[in-house]
Design a protein around this motif. Structure first.
Motif, PDB file in Angstrom:
ATOM      1  N   LEU A  58      53.756   7.745 136.456  1.00  0.00           N
ATOM      2  CA  LEU A  58      52.735   7.104 137.033  1.00  0.00           C
ATOM      3  C   LEU A  58      51.536   7.152 136.082  1.00  0.00           C
ATOM      4  N   ASN A  59      50.573   6.413 136.084  1.00  0.00           N
ATOM      5  CA  ASN A  59      49.558   6.258 135.376  1.00  0.00           C
ATOM      6  C   ASN A  59      48.173   5.608 136.243  1.00  0.00           C
ATOM      7  N   SER A  60      47.243   6.333 136.362  1.00  0.00           N
ATOM      8  CA  SER A  60      46.283   5.764 136.971  1.00  0.00           C
ATOM      9  C   SER A  60      44.857   6.131 136.437  1.00  0.00           C
ATOM     10  N   PRO A  61      44.553   5.875 135.183  1.00  0.00           N
ATOM     11  CA  PRO A  61      43.397   6.200 134.479  1.00  0.00           C
ATOM     12  C   PRO A  61      42.158   6.567 135.398  1.00  0.00           C
ATOM     13  N   SER A  62      41.892   5.604 136.121  1.00  0.00           N
ATOM     14  CA  SER A  62      40.493   5.446 136.989  1.00  0.00           C
ATOM     15  C   SER A  62      40.494   6.823 137.839  1.00  0.00           C
ATOM     16  N   GLY A  63      41.854   7.338 138.244  1.00  0.00           N
ATOM     17  CA  GLY A  63      41.662   8.769 139.058  1.00  0.00           C
ATOM     18  C   GLY A  63      42.167   9.821 138.255  1.00  0.00           C
ATOM     19  N   GLY A  64      42.243   9.464 136.746  1.00  0.00           N
ATOM     20  CA  GLY A  64      42.532  10.858 136.002  1.00  0.00           C
ATOM     21  C   GLY A  64      43.984  11.173 135.999  1.00  0.00           C
ATOM     22  N   VAL A  65      44.978  10.251 136.239  1.00  0.00           N
ATOM     23  CA  VAL A  65      46.360  10.661 136.338  1.00  0.00           C
ATOM     24  C   VAL A  65      46.973   9.834 135.104  1.00  0.00           C
ATOM     25  N   TYR A  66      47.907  10.723 134.128  1.00  0.00           N
ATOM     26  CA  TYR A  66      48.314  10.314 133.071  1.00  0.00           C
ATOM     27  C   TYR A  66      49.783  10.785 132.645  1.00  0.00           C
ATOM     28  N   GLN A  67      50.649   9.707 132.901  1.00  0.00           N
ATOM     29  CA  GLN A  67      52.039  10.004 132.368  1.00  0.00           C
ATOM     30  C   GLN A  67      52.624  11.228 133.284  1.00  0.00           C
ATOM     31  N   LEU A  68      52.411  10.915 134.670  1.00  0.00           N
ATOM     32  CA  LEU A  68      52.858  11.994 135.850  1.00  0.00           C
ATOM     33  C   LEU A  68      54.264  11.352 136.218  1.00  0.00           C
ATOM     34  N   LYS A  69      55.357  12.247 135.881  1.00  0.00           N
ATOM     35  CA  LYS A  69      56.516  12.052 136.114  1.00  0.00           C
ATOM     36  C   LYS A  69      56.894  12.715 137.402  1.00  0.00           C
ATOM     37  N   GLN A  70      57.571  11.761 138.149  1.00  0.00           N
ATOM     38  CA  GLN A  70      58.300  12.192 139.352  1.00  0.00           C
ATOM     39  C   GLN A  70      59.666  11.710 139.692  1.00  0.00           C
ATOM     40  N   GLN A  71      60.348  12.419 140.507  1.00  0.00           N
ATOM     41  CA  GLN A  71      61.748  12.030 140.798  1.00  0.00           C
ATOM     42  C   GLN A  71      61.424  11.438 142.278  1.00  0.00           C
ATOM     43  N   LEU A  72      62.236  10.296 142.462  1.00  0.00           N
ATOM     44  CA  LEU A  72      62.165   9.417 143.449  1.00  0.00           C
ATOM     45  C   LEU A  72      63.354   9.955 144.358  1.00  0.00           C
ATOM     46  N   ASN A  73      62.881  10.681 145.557  1.00  0.00           N
ATOM     47  CA  ASN A  73      64.129  11.119 146.350  1.00  0.00           C
ATOM     48  C   ASN A  73      64.476  10.284 147.343  1.00  0.00           C
ATOM     49  N   PRO A  74      65.859   9.745 147.442  1.00  0.00           N
ATOM     50  CA  PRO A  74      66.059   8.726 148.852  1.00  0.00           C
ATOM     51  C   PRO A  74      65.977   9.411 150.010  1.00  0.00           C
ATOM     52  N   LEU A  75      65.283   8.907 151.021  1.00  0.00           N
ATOM     53  CA  LEU A  75      65.355   9.302 152.253  1.00  0.00           C
ATOM     54  C   LEU A  75      65.881   8.320 153.339  1.00  0.00           C
ATOM     55  N   PRO A  76      66.361   8.754 154.455  1.00  0.00           N
ATOM     56  CA  PRO A  76      66.751   7.937 155.418  1.00  0.00           C
ATOM     57  C   PRO A  76      65.437   7.602 156.143  1.00  0.00           C
ATOM     58  N   ALA A  77      65.200   5.957 156.282  1.00  0.00           N
ATOM     59  CA  ALA A  77      64.211   5.564 156.704  1.00  0.00           C
ATOM     60  C   ALA A  77      63.927   6.069 158.142  1.00  0.00           C
ATOM     61  N   GLU A  78      65.006   6.176 158.971  1.00  0.00           N
ATOM     62  CA  GLU A  78      64.820   6.743 160.492  1.00  0.00           C
ATOM     63  C   GLU A  78      64.099   8.075 160.512  1.00  0.00           C
ATOM     64  N   THR A  79      64.321   8.819 159.536  1.00  0.00           N
ATOM     65  CA  THR A  79      63.714  10.258 159.458  1.00  0.00           C
ATOM     66  C   THR A  79      61.957  10.029 159.320  1.00  0.00           C
ATOM     67  N   LEU A  80      61.698   9.173 158.893  1.00  0.00           N
ATOM     68  CA  LEU A  80      60.185   9.070 158.552  1.00  0.00           C
ATOM     69  C   LEU A  80      59.198   8.750 159.879  1.00  0.00           C
ATOM     70  N   ASN A  81      59.907   8.483 160.972  1.00  0.00           N
ATOM     71  CA  ASN A  81      59.132   8.121 162.020  1.00  0.00           C
ATOM     72  C   ASN A  81      58.050   6.985 161.713  1.00  0.00           C
ATOM     73  N   LEU A  82      58.464   5.798 161.100  1.00  0.00           N
ATOM     74  CA  LEU A  82      57.495   5.026 160.452  1.00  0.00           C
ATOM     75  C   LEU A  82      56.939   4.118 161.739  1.00  0.00           C
ATOM     76  N   LYS A  83      55.689   3.919 161.814  1.00  0.00           N
ATOM     77  CA  LYS A  83      55.120   3.046 162.926  1.00  0.00           C
ATOM     78  C   LYS A  83      55.471   1.453 162.667  1.00  0.00           C
ATOM     79  N   SER A  84      55.868   0.954 163.780  1.00  0.00           N
ATOM     80  CA  SER A  84      56.210  -0.524 163.809  1.00  0.00           C
ATOM     81  C   SER A  84      55.059  -1.123 163.845  1.00  0.00           C
ATOM     82  N   THR A  85      54.751  -1.760 162.621  1.00  0.00           N
ATOM     83  CA  THR A  85      53.430  -2.734 162.616  1.00  0.00           C
ATOM     84  C   THR A  85      53.696  -3.888 162.845  1.00  0.00           C
ATOM     85  N   PRO A  86      52.817  -4.649 162.991  1.00  0.00           N
ATOM     86  CA  PRO A  86      52.880  -6.085 163.260  1.00  0.00           C
ATOM     87  C   PRO A  86      53.728  -7.157 161.974  1.00  0.00           C
ATOM     88  N   LEU A  87      53.427  -6.595 160.921  1.00  0.00           N
ATOM     89  CA  LEU A  87      54.066  -6.960 159.758  1.00  0.00           C
ATOM     90  C   LEU A  87      55.402  -6.525 159.503  1.00  0.00           C
TER      91      LEU A  87
END
Length: 225
Positions: free
Chosen positions: A128-157
């Motif tokens: 990740l890079n976001s110079p306006s926020g002071g973030v440079y070359q931030l590496k992150q693992q992307l951990n897969p998650l079952p969506a049902e565990t997130l309790n996502l709000k059912s939005t109109p979209l």
């Protein structure tokens, strides 16, 4: 009304400059037209879509926009193309395989991200890079998650996307424990909606920070969700 008219004239005056320095100007003009033709209608969901274009309806905590697909660019090293979407106000959002990988003028959203994928094409990490926020070359693992565990709000979209049979969600979370400006992105979340039997993606939700999310719905004249 006068303020809107002035803004439209200003944007159209700016378009030739945009065309001279990039290849997104022509479609940005169509984005301006789409926005102002629906500015006083019942909303973007009722907006007739031009079959020549692909659209992205985007919702943030403070705004809503109908973006137009301006370019599809193949990365230098190959892989999944990057899609550049432009709004009537010339905000830019970039997606790659449905994941948000860049923005211009969109508050709090990362300005640039490089996604690494495994042999099966699944995202496993990103830088990740976001110079306006002071973030440079931030590496992150992307951990897969079952969506049902997130309790996502059912939005109109999301509800509009979920009307399709076979719709499902997959999520990934990028986790770091760094300090400083980059700490804001320590637990960002990416959600992607697909439809079984259909190629590509139809819906996404990106939370660069735990308290701020944008979501987006891919639409065409043939599939006007």
């Amino acid at each position: 009304m006068q303020r809107l008219a002035f803004r439209l004239v200003f944007l159209l005056a700016f378009i030739p400059v945009l065309q001279s320095c990039s290849n997104i100007g022509g479609t940005a003009v169509e984005g301006v037209k789409a926005y102002y033709s629906s500015a006083f209608s019942g909303g973007y969901a009722a907006q007739p879509l031009d079959p020549r274009y692909v659209y992205l309806e985007v919702v943030s905590p403070s705004a809503r926009a109908l973006m137009v697909l301006a370019t599809v660019d193949q990365p230098a090293g190959g892989g999944i193309p990057v899609e550049t979407w432009v709004s009537a106000s010339l905000e830019v959002l970039r997606t790659q395989g449905g994941l948000v990988v860049g923005s211009e003028g969109v508050p709090k959203v990362l300005q640039q991200a490089d996604v690494q994928r495994n042999a099966q094409g699944e995202p496993v990490s990103w830088v990740l890079n976001s110079p306006s926020g002071g973030v440079y070359q931030l590496k992150q693992q992307l951990n897969p998650l079952p969506a049902e565990t997130l309790n996502l709000k059912s939005t109109p979209l999301m509800k509009r996307a979920a009307k399709q049979a076979g719709f499902s969600l997959q999520a990934w979370q990028g986790i770091n424990t760094v300090a400083g400006p980059a700490a804001e992105f320590n637990n960002n979340l990416q959600v992607l909606g697909t439809v079984k039997g259909q190629p590509g993606w139809v819906y996404g939700q990106h939370c660069p920070t735990p308290n701020y999310c944008i979501e987006y719905l891919r639409r065409t004249a043939a599939q006007n969700l």
